[in-house]
Design a protein around this motif. Structure first.
Motif, PDB file in Angstrom:
ATOM      1  N   ILE A 115      48.256 -48.794 -74.766  1.00  0.00           N
ATOM      2  CA  ILE A 115      48.461 -47.439 -75.275  1.00  0.00           C
ATOM      3  C   ILE A 115      49.654 -46.791 -74.586  1.00  0.00           C
ATOM      4  O   ILE A 115      50.481 -46.114 -75.226  1.00  0.00           O
ATOM      5  CB  ILE A 115      47.183 -46.609 -75.089  1.00  0.00           C
ATOM      6  N   ASP A 116      49.791 -47.014 -73.285  1.00  0.00           N
ATOM      7  CA  ASP A 116      50.919 -46.421 -72.555  1.00  0.00           C
ATOM      8  C   ASP A 116      52.257 -46.821 -73.152  1.00  0.00           C
ATOM      9  O   ASP A 116      53.124 -45.979 -73.402  1.00  0.00           O
ATOM     10  CB  ASP A 116      50.865 -46.840 -71.081  1.00  0.00           C
ATOM     11  N   GLN A 117      52.440 -48.125 -73.381  1.00  0.00           N
ATOM     12  CA  GLN A 117      53.714 -48.592 -73.905  1.00  0.00           C
ATOM     13  C   GLN A 117      53.909 -48.136 -75.352  1.00  0.00           C
ATOM     14  O   GLN A 117      55.029 -47.798 -75.759  1.00  0.00           O
ATOM     15  CB  GLN A 117      53.810 -50.119 -73.811  1.00  0.00           C
ATOM     16  N   PHE A 118      52.838 -48.133 -76.123  1.00  0.00           N
ATOM     17  CA  PHE A 118      52.942 -47.692 -77.515  1.00  0.00           C
ATOM     18  C   PHE A 118      53.390 -46.240 -77.588  1.00  0.00           C
ATOM     19  O   PHE A 118      54.281 -45.888 -78.375  1.00  0.00           O
ATOM     20  CB  PHE A 118      51.602 -47.857 -78.220  1.00  0.00           C
ATOM     21  N   VAL A 119      52.790 -45.384 -76.777  1.00  0.00           N
ATOM     22  CA  VAL A 119      53.149 -43.970 -76.772  1.00  0.00           C
ATOM     23  C   VAL A 119      54.593 -43.785 -76.315  1.00  0.00           C
ATOM     24  O   VAL A 119      55.359 -43.007 -76.906  1.00  0.00           O
ATOM     25  CB  VAL A 119      52.176 -43.177 -75.876  1.00  0.00           C
ATOM     26  N   LYS A 120      54.994 -44.516 -75.291  1.00  0.00           N
ATOM     27  CA  LYS A 120      56.359 -44.412 -74.780  1.00  0.00           C
ATOM     28  C   LYS A 120      57.370 -44.920 -75.802  1.00  0.00           C
ATOM     29  O   LYS A 120      58.384 -44.255 -76.072  1.00  0.00           O
ATOM     30  CB  LYS A 120      56.483 -45.200 -73.477  1.00  0.00           C
ATOM     31  N   SER A 121      57.102 -46.084 -76.387  1.00  0.00           N
ATOM     32  CA  SER A 121      58.051 -46.691 -77.328  1.00  0.00           C
ATOM     33  C   SER A 121      58.243 -45.849 -78.575  1.00  0.00           C
ATOM     34  O   SER A 121      59.324 -45.839 -79.180  1.00  0.00           O
ATOM     35  CB  SER A 121      57.587 -48.101 -77.719  1.00  0.00           C
ATOM     36  N   LYS A 180      42.512 -49.198 -69.070  1.00  0.00           N
ATOM     37  CA  LYS A 180      43.487 -49.481 -68.010  1.00  0.00           C
ATOM     38  C   LYS A 180      44.912 -49.430 -68.560  1.00  0.00           C
ATOM     39  O   LYS A 180      45.842 -49.026 -67.849  1.00  0.00           O
ATOM     40  CB  LYS A 180      43.196 -50.846 -67.382  1.00  0.00           C
ATOM     41  N   GLY A 181      45.071 -49.831 -69.815  1.00  0.00           N
ATOM     42  CA  GLY A 181      46.386 -49.789 -70.446  1.00  0.00           C
ATOM     43  C   GLY A 181      46.770 -48.403 -70.924  1.00  0.00           C
ATOM     44  O   GLY A 181      47.867 -48.217 -71.475  1.00  0.00           O
ATOM     45  N   ALA A 182      45.896 -47.415 -70.707  1.00  0.00           N
ATOM     46  CA  ALA A 182      46.167 -46.024 -71.095  1.00  0.00           C
ATOM     47  C   ALA A 182      46.203 -45.106 -69.879  1.00  0.00           C
ATOM     48  O   ALA A 182      46.151 -43.879 -70.029  1.00  0.00           O
ATOM     49  CB  ALA A 182      45.108 -45.542 -72.085  1.00  0.00           C
ATOM     50  N   VAL A 183      46.335 -45.658 -68.690  1.00  0.00           N
ATOM     51  CA  VAL A 183      46.213 -44.854 -67.470  1.00  0.00           C
ATOM     52  C   VAL A 183      47.258 -43.754 -67.417  1.00  0.00           C
ATOM     53  O   VAL A 183      46.956 -42.609 -67.036  1.00  0.00           O
ATOM     54  CB  VAL A 183      46.283 -45.763 -66.216  1.00  0.00           C
ATOM     55  N   ASN A 184      48.496 -44.033 -67.819  1.00  0.00           N
ATOM     56  CA  ASN A 184      49.538 -43.006 -67.754  1.00  0.00           C
ATOM     57  C   ASN A 184      49.295 -41.898 -68.768  1.00  0.00           C
ATOM     58  O   ASN A 184      49.511 -40.710 -68.478  1.00  0.00           O
ATOM     59  CB  ASN A 184      50.916 -43.635 -67.972  1.00  0.00           C
ATOM     60  N   ILE A 244      46.369 -40.981 -69.958  1.00  0.00           N
ATOM     61  CA  ILE A 244      45.224 -40.195 -69.496  1.00  0.00           C
ATOM     62  C   ILE A 244      45.623 -39.270 -68.354  1.00  0.00           C
ATOM     63  O   ILE A 244      45.244 -38.090 -68.322  1.00  0.00           O
ATOM     64  CB  ILE A 244      44.065 -41.135 -69.099  1.00  0.00           C
ATOM     65  N   LYS A 245      46.424 -39.769 -67.425  1.00  0.00           N
ATOM     66  CA  LYS A 245      46.871 -38.930 -66.312  1.00  0.00           C
ATOM     67  C   LYS A 245      47.757 -37.783 -66.790  1.00  0.00           C
ATOM     68  O   LYS A 245      47.664 -36.661 -66.293  1.00  0.00           O
ATOM     69  CB  LYS A 245      47.621 -39.778 -65.288  1.00  0.00           C
ATOM     70  N   LEU A 246      48.626 -38.060 -67.746  1.00  0.00           N
ATOM     71  CA  LEU A 246      49.598 -37.065 -68.193  1.00  0.00           C
ATOM     72  C   LEU A 246      49.001 -36.022 -69.126  1.00  0.00           C
ATOM     73  O   LEU A 246      49.241 -34.816 -68.976  1.00  0.00           O
ATOM     74  CB  LEU A 246      50.767 -37.770 -68.890  1.00  0.00           C
ATOM     75  N   PHE A 247      48.185 -36.478 -70.121  1.00  0.00           N
ATOM     76  CA  PHE A 247      47.741 -35.575 -71.176  1.00  0.00           C
ATOM     77  C   PHE A 247      46.282 -35.125 -71.048  1.00  0.00           C
ATOM     78  O   PHE A 247      45.886 -34.168 -71.705  1.00  0.00           O
ATOM     79  CB  PHE A 247      47.928 -36.243 -72.549  1.00  0.00           C
ATOM     80  N   LYS A 248      45.483 -35.821 -70.272  1.00  0.00           N
ATOM     81  CA  LYS A 248      44.047 -35.572 -70.196  1.00  0.00           C
ATOM     82  C   LYS A 248      43.438 -35.390 -71.590  1.00  0.00           C
ATOM     83  O   LYS A 248      42.885 -34.348 -71.925  1.00  0.00           O
ATOM     84  CB  LYS A 248      43.720 -34.361 -69.334  1.00  0.00           C
ATOM     85  N   PRO A 249      43.521 -36.432 -72.444  1.00  0.00           N
ATOM     86  CA  PRO A 249      42.934 -36.317 -73.776  1.00  0.00           C
ATOM     87  C   PRO A 249      41.414 -36.273 -73.713  1.00  0.00           C
ATOM     88  O   PRO A 249      40.795 -36.779 -72.773  1.00  0.00           O
ATOM     89  CB  PRO A 249      43.407 -37.596 -74.474  1.00  0.00           C
ATOM     90  N   LYS A 250      40.804 -35.649 -74.723  1.00  0.00           N
ATOM     91  CA  LYS A 250      39.361 -35.782 -74.908  1.00  0.00           C
ATOM     92  C   LYS A 250      39.078 -37.261 -75.189  1.00  0.00           C
ATOM     93  O   LYS A 250      39.874 -37.941 -75.836  1.00  0.00           O
ATOM     94  CB  LYS A 250      38.897 -34.924 -76.075  1.00  0.00           C
ATOM     95  N   ILE A 259      37.461 -44.095 -65.434  1.00  0.00           N
ATOM     96  CA  ILE A 259      38.089 -42.846 -65.872  1.00  0.00           C
ATOM     97  C   ILE A 259      38.182 -41.866 -64.706  1.00  0.00           C
ATOM     98  O   ILE A 259      39.204 -41.187 -64.520  1.00  0.00           O
ATOM     99  CB  ILE A 259      37.290 -42.237 -67.041  1.00  0.00           C
ATOM    100  N   ASN A 260      37.142 -41.794 -63.893  1.00  0.00           N
ATOM    101  CA  ASN A 260      37.142 -40.878 -62.757  1.00  0.00           C
ATOM    102  C   ASN A 260      38.225 -41.232 -61.747  1.00  0.00           C
ATOM    103  O   ASN A 260      38.789 -40.348 -61.083  1.00  0.00           O
ATOM    104  CB  ASN A 260      35.775 -40.881 -62.079  1.00  0.00           C
ATOM    105  N   ASN A 261      38.535 -42.502 -61.621  1.00  0.00           N
ATOM    106  CA  ASN A 261      39.609 -42.925 -60.707  1.00  0.00           C
ATOM    107  C   ASN A 261      40.989 -42.559 -61.255  1.00  0.00           C
ATOM    108  O   ASN A 261      41.944 -42.444 -60.494  1.00  0.00           O
ATOM    109  CB  ASN A 261      39.531 -44.428 -60.454  1.00  0.00           C
ATOM    110  N   MET A 262      41.083 -42.410 -62.572  1.00  0.00           N
ATOM    111  CA  MET A 262      42.358 -41.996 -63.172  1.00  0.00           C
ATOM    112  C   MET A 262      42.568 -40.488 -63.032  1.00  0.00           C
ATOM    113  O   MET A 262      43.665 -40.028 -62.715  1.00  0.00           O
ATOM    114  CB  MET A 262      42.385 -42.377 -64.656  1.00  0.00           C
TER     115      MET A 262
END
Length: 371
Positions: free
Chosen positions: A286-292, A314-318, A320-326, A345-348
């Motif tokens: 998800i991270d790379q997809f959103v960035k690309s 794990k592939g959406a960590v950035n 989740i950290k940046l946007f805090k989606p529901k 999720i709590n660790n992110m």
């Protein structure tokens, strides 16, 4: 109250309220013979003993303990297998979620024959029967995998879809990827940009995209590992020509990009497998997809991807950290999902609140909601 104490309380209440229990779940996962379905998905259970004799002895022991009301001994069995779940249990943010968490742990030990989930109610059964009658009155059908879906039209949101009575019943209940208890409401809102991971046959994808509402700028990026799932979504879109806010993506969400993985034969429960099946998919994060794709925000992530939720998160960590989606994340495909997913999720991010719902009577379709 800790997890062990809560389970002890549930055992006592279950015996006291035995006569008021809802009946066993007779309709989820293809159990209702009135509807043509073929669901081969099974509920994950804790690792079994290598010895078949030990497994039989364990079942006899649990049955004896239940019959003799030896709750303390059952609690010892819970402690042995589920002591690590305490921290995730404590993350739950309301009494209803903590109770359901404890019930799901207990049910994994003693089975659905011996208890009922508090989320599986007589009212839900009533809504299912109304949905079943509405579905059976429709003659417009769509075959997907071994399922026969029937067309219904909803008013809120305004959408037509080929679907099943369970999905329609959840809509009637206001629980279709939506959590509402008291002042807490977690749902797709107008204008949301969402990740819809797991298309299935596209009914909930159409539904969630319409909630996001194209005129207000909402958009759905819908992922699936099967071409058949993408094709089913295409059929749903033909019913709804006004829906223009869905981008389907064929690929397997994971924590690495561009890896070729094996996938099981086409079905609603298709998943990534180790053995070479002759069918493959490429992984996507998800991270790379959103960035690309230069996506400016992600407001909601829904996942039901047959056990791949942990690597996909794990592939959406950035993101989740940046946007805090529901979040609405399936937490039942692996026996320890209720342990792993909340902690991950709590660790992110440590500022989420956690809520739990389950829309079957036996523990399948448990969804973790975060906001």
């Amino acid at each position: 109250m800790n997890l062990e104490s809560h389970i002890g309380k549930i055992l006592r209440e279950s015996r006291e309220n035995k006569n008021s229990r809802a009946p066993m779940d007779y309709f989820s996962w293809g159990r209702d013979p009135r509807h043509k379905v073929d669901n081969t998905e099974t509920l994950a259970r804790p690792p079994k003993s290598k010895s078949r004799l030990r497994g039989v002895a364990r079942r006899i022991l649990i049955a004896t303990l239940l019959r003799c009301r030896l709750d303390f001994a059952l609690i010892l069995l819970v402690r042995r297998k589920y002591s690590a779940f305490e921290e995730s249990y404590r993350l739950m943010s309301d009494d209803s979620s903590r109770k359901l968490f404890a019930e799901l742990v207990l049910m994994a030990l003693i089975s659905e024959n011996n208890m009922r989930l508090s989320s599986y109610t007589h009212e839900f059964i009533k809504n299912y029967e109304a949905a079943s009658a509405e579905i059976l009155s429709s003659n417009d059908t769509l075959n997907v995998y071994q399922w026969v879906l029937r067309r219904v039209t909803l008013n809120h949101p305004s959408v037509a879809m080929y679907t099943t009575p369970v999905v329609l019943a959840l809509h009637k209940e206001g629980r279709l990827y939506r959590y509402k208890k008291g002042d807490v409401c977690i749902e797709v809102s107008k204008g949301d940009t969402l990740i819809d991971a797991g298309i299935g046959w596209g009914d909930t994808t159409i539904y969630l995209a319409q909630l996001a509402d194209a005129p207000s700028g909402g958009h759905s990026y819908a992922f699936d590992i099967l071409e058949q799932g993408i094709a089913a979504l295409g059929e749903q879109l033909q019913l709804n020509p006004a829906v223009k806010n869905i981008t389907p993506i064929l690929g397997a969400l994971s924590d690495k990009d561009g890896e070729k993985v094996n996938i099981s034969p086409p079905s609603p429960g298709a998943s990534i497998v180790y053995e070479d099946t002759g069918s493959h998919a490429l992984t996507i994060t998800i991270d790379q997809f959103v960035k690309s794709n230069d996506i400016k925000k992600i407001d909601f992530i829904k996942m039901d991807i047959e056990g791949a939720e942990v690597p996909a998160l794990k592939g959406a960590v950035n993101v989740i950290k940046l946007f805090k989606p529901k979040l609405a994340i399936s937490a039942y495909h692996k026996w320890d999902d209720l342990l792993e997913i909340p902690m991950l999720i709590n660790n992110m991010r440590s500022d989420y609140n956690y809520y739990l719902d389950c829309t079957t009577g036996f523990g399948g379709e448990a969804v973790l909601y975060c906001k």
